[in-house]
Design an enzyme around this catalytic site. Structure first.
Site, short mmCIF file in Angstrom:
data_model
loop_
_atom_site.label_atom_id
_atom_site.label_comp_id
_atom_site.label_asym_id
_atom_site.label_seq_id
_atom_site.Cartn_x
_atom_site.Cartn_y
_atom_site.Cartn_z
CG ASP A 1 -2.10 0.86 1.09
OD1 ASP A 1 -2.16 1.61 0.10
OD2 ASP A 1 -2.97 0.83 1.98
CG ASP B 1 -3.44 3.98 -3.39
OD1 ASP B 1 -4.30 3.15 -3.72
OD2 ASP B 1 -3.63 4.85 -2.52
CD GLU B 2 -5.66 -0.85 -1.74
OE1 GLU B 2 -5.56 -1.84 -1.01
OE2 GLU B 2 -6.48 0.05 -1.55
#
Lengths: 370, 362
Positions: B10, B104-105
């Site tokens: 993350d 973003d992960e």
């Protein structure tokens, strides 16, 4: 370990070995090169676990030994050194590299940390092949191998050796390339193996100075050796599909064209072709061919070209990229293209003499949209 | 079979970190990425801003009140997408099975690697080396445990948890801290007297079936016990792509709405064209000023990414809906996507353009 080696020789051997070092890996030791002393020099070894190589470098050895060092850093360092003798000395895992007025200290790992290489015997059943022929085989076929993961067998190049001939074949299911050469030396070796293309192109690069290559076939490994350098590669498990069945025998429409002119025309058409399909349409009429492209949102183009054509008129679509690719490897000025119908494979071969080897390529058409 | 080992990567304050690359002088200050309109919400806040109670989804106006000294930056999604692609490329270089979740992960399946934790550390290091961006990594036997671990370690974290450790660690936390349990579910659990993860874990399934149904109920219990066997699926094929916009002030009438819809169609079709995809179902979404949301869609014969076709159908749908109240939000969506490139290969039964060599070659 202690040895002295000319900077140029060290760089040559290092560059060759570095070709195997994986650019990224989850196993850090693979980014290192194993340096060992041998009888009349040093041996540099690298592996990505599929492909492994040992490269010999001429050096004067003062104390035998071995150590591993980071490949990329060592390569960069030796490249930047002046053309002077390089002195390498290791005590345990500490390695010093001295050249002229420069002194470096590196940390390596013991040989025991480095993966062991496969064992392939060169004692019996060795195939000897002229390097020039090997290069031709590799050059004319490896490009056609599949890069998709869907069918691992097509990621490899089939290498067949029988009593008279040696042949490589590769395909991605849409186009196929094959090159056949005469079997030179008489040895009892016969084979039918599927080799990763990376190993083949690597071999044709590192053995640039040798006349003859020795090839040994192991259980699921293949080894190639010449001039003190040895390469091992994992083989892909077969059997390879019977490609002979798909080589058309009844293509009754025959076009002969100037190879360069055809390539240039196709390149021009490709500019307007769809980025996805690269579709071009070829219309064959007596003594003339017209290339058409029409791509929604982009534009259209056509070009006429004088050719020799025998057979019924034919309209056929192709992925221009595939056609350009197979044409690139046709030797000679004239290319022969034969067809059966707009849904069947086109056969592409050099029109004139074929030199020493025989190249042939198949390209499947693109369906034309009504 | 090995027990599974999953990592959740993350990115820390991803949009803010990307903005700080461009404006390093803002480092250490509260930075908030948010739109500028009256209805904008915060997309990301830097850790400095979070101390003032500014988080993702905080309305931008409230964020300004809570933290007047924060630097507000307009989101630049094109750059975020590009940087995200850089990060994901690094992940894929190290690990074969990567499931990307948004920008973003991502989840990484480390199960078959010889040294999974070392590999995860190498990934975390490589992300920073190669992109300059910092991520938190959580490792666990499931996606769920990995995700709570990455969250618990933030920022710049590296946390390995077993399911038992996760149960112990979150025993006293409210159920809402578990991903998958949203605020409404949490509130309902609270009314039932289930206020902690441990309490939820210990609740018999039959007590949960009644209020939540036969599937959701037991699933909530399993979540609280950190039981999750959801696999890491590297290929998440998008079935649809959409664009929508909330207007700064509500729009009235077709004349005002059609240009907005046309612009959304242009943007959407450009993206579809770039990624080589076409879709057969074209839909619109309209939210009126009473917050009622309406969708209309039509499926056409052949898949398209042609902007004139998409515009035409979207505008027709809008005209026939003919909103009778001011419109707050407008969106367009193309669904039933097929990959044009893949279509040249094999897509069960569909006519293929690029013909294949006959058997036995394929």
């Amino acid at each position: 370990m202690k040895f002295t080696i000319a900077q140029e020789e060290f760089l040559r051997a290092l560059s060759a070995a570095s070709g195997v070092v994986p650019s990224r890996t989850t196993l850090p030791i693979l980014s290192e090169i194993l340096i060992e002393t041998g009888e009349d020099g040093i041996m540099l070894s690298a592996t990505d676990l599929d492909l492994s190589a040992t490269i010999r470098g001429k050096a004067s050895v003062k104390e035998p030994g071995s150590v591993t060092l980071p490949a990329r850093r060592l390569n960069e360092l030796i490249r930047e050194l002046p053309p002077s003798p390089v002195h390498v000395e290791s005590v345990g895992e500490k390695v010093s590299v001295d050249c002229d007025k420069t002194r470096f200290r590196f940390f390596g790992h013991p040989k025991a940390d480095f993966p062991t290489f496969p064992v392939v015997g060169f004692d019996d059943d060795v195939l000897e092949i002229p390097r020039a022929l090997f290069e031709q085989l590799v050059h004319h076929t490896t490009y056609a191998a599949s890069t998709e993961d869907t069918r691992p067998i097509l990621n490899g190049v089939l290498w067949e050796v029988n009593d008279e001939e040696t042949r490589m074949v590769a395909t991605n299911g849409h186009r196929l390339a094959s090159y056949t050469g005469k079997r030179a030396a008489a040895s009892k070796s016969r084979s039918n193996v599927i080799v990763p293309p990376k190993a083949l192109t690597y071999a044709s690069r590192i053995f640039e100075r040798e006349e003859t290559l020795q090839v040994a076939f192991g259980e699921n490994q293949l080894a190639i050796r010449a001039g003190g350098n040895t390469l091992y590669t994992r083989l892909i498990e077969g059997p390879y599909p019977n490609y002979n069945q798909v080589i058309p025998q009844d293509n009754d429409k025959v076009a002969t064209a100037d190879r360069d002119a055809l390539i240039k025309a196709l390149r021009r058409m490709a500019v307007v072709a769809s980025d996805q399909t690269h579709r071009v349409k070829l219309s064959f009429r007596e003594s003339e061919m017209t290339l058409f492209v029409s791509t929604p949102d982009v534009g259209e183009a056509n070009e006429k070209m004088g050719i020799d054509y025998q057979g019924e008129p034919l309209d056929i679509g192709f992925n221009a990229a595939y056609l350009l690719e197979v044409l690139k490897y046709v030797d000679g000025d004239q290319v022969k293209l034969t067809f059966k119908s707009p849904e069947r494979a086109a056969l592409v071969t050099p029109a004139g003499g074929n030199g020493d080897g025989r190249y042939l390529a198949l390209v499947m058409p693109l369906r034309l949209q009504e | 079979m090995n027990p599974r080992c999953i990592a959740h990567v993350d990115m820390d304050a991803f949009y803010v970190s990307v903005e700080l690359e461009r404006r390093p002088e803002l480092r250490g200050r509260p930075v908030v990425v948010a739109g500028s309109g009256p209805r904008a919400v915060v997309t990301t806040a830097s850790y400095e801003a979070r101390k003032f109670g500014v988080f993702s989804a905080t309305p931008a106006a409230r964020a300004r009140r809570r933290c007047p000294e924060a630097v507000f930056v307009e989101p630049d999604f094109a750059t975020y997408r590009a940087r995200s692609a850089d990060v994901m490329a690094v992940l894929r270089e190290h690990v074969e099975r990567v499931e990307v979740m948004g920008l973003d992960e991502a989840y990484l399946d480390l199960t078959d690697l010889p040294q999974p934790q070392a590999a995860a550390r190498a990934v975390k290091h490589a992300v920073r080396e190669r992109t300059g961006l910092v991520c938190s990594v959580g490792i666990g036997p499931s996606k769920l445990v990995a995700k709570v671990a990455s969250d618990a370690g933030k920022p710049d974290g590296f946390l390995v948890l077993t399911a038992a450790e996760a149960r112990a660690r979150f025993a006293d936390a409210p159920p809402g801290c578990i991903p998958g349990i949203g605020p409404k579910t949490a509130a309902k659990l609270d009314r039932m007297g289930i206020g902690t993860v441990a309490a939820l874990a210990a609740t018999a399934d039959d007590r949960l079936v009644d209020p939540f149904g036969p599937r959701l109920g037991p699933w909530l219990g399993a979540l609280a016990r950190f039981e999750d066997d959801d696999p890491v699926e590297p290929v998440r094929v998008a079935k649809s792509e959409s664009r929508e916009t909330t207007f700064d002030s509500d729009l009235n009438g077709l004349e005002a709405l059609e240009p907005a819809l046309t612009a959304l169609c242009d943007d959407l079709c450009a993206a579809l064209r770039d990624s080589g995809r076409r879709g057969r179902t074209i839909g619109i979404k309209i939210r009126l000023n009473d917050f009622s949301t309406h969708t209309r869609a039509r499926t056409i014969e052949g898949a398209t990414h042609d902007v004139t076709v998409v515009r035409g159908i979207a505008c027709e749908l809008l005209r026939s809906f003919d909103p009778q109240r001011p419109v707050r939000l407008l969106g367009v969506r193309v669904a039933g996507l097929e990959d044009v490139v893949a279509d040249c290969r094999d897509r069960g039964g569909e006519p293929q353009e690029q013909l294949k060599l006959p058997p036995p070659m394929v």
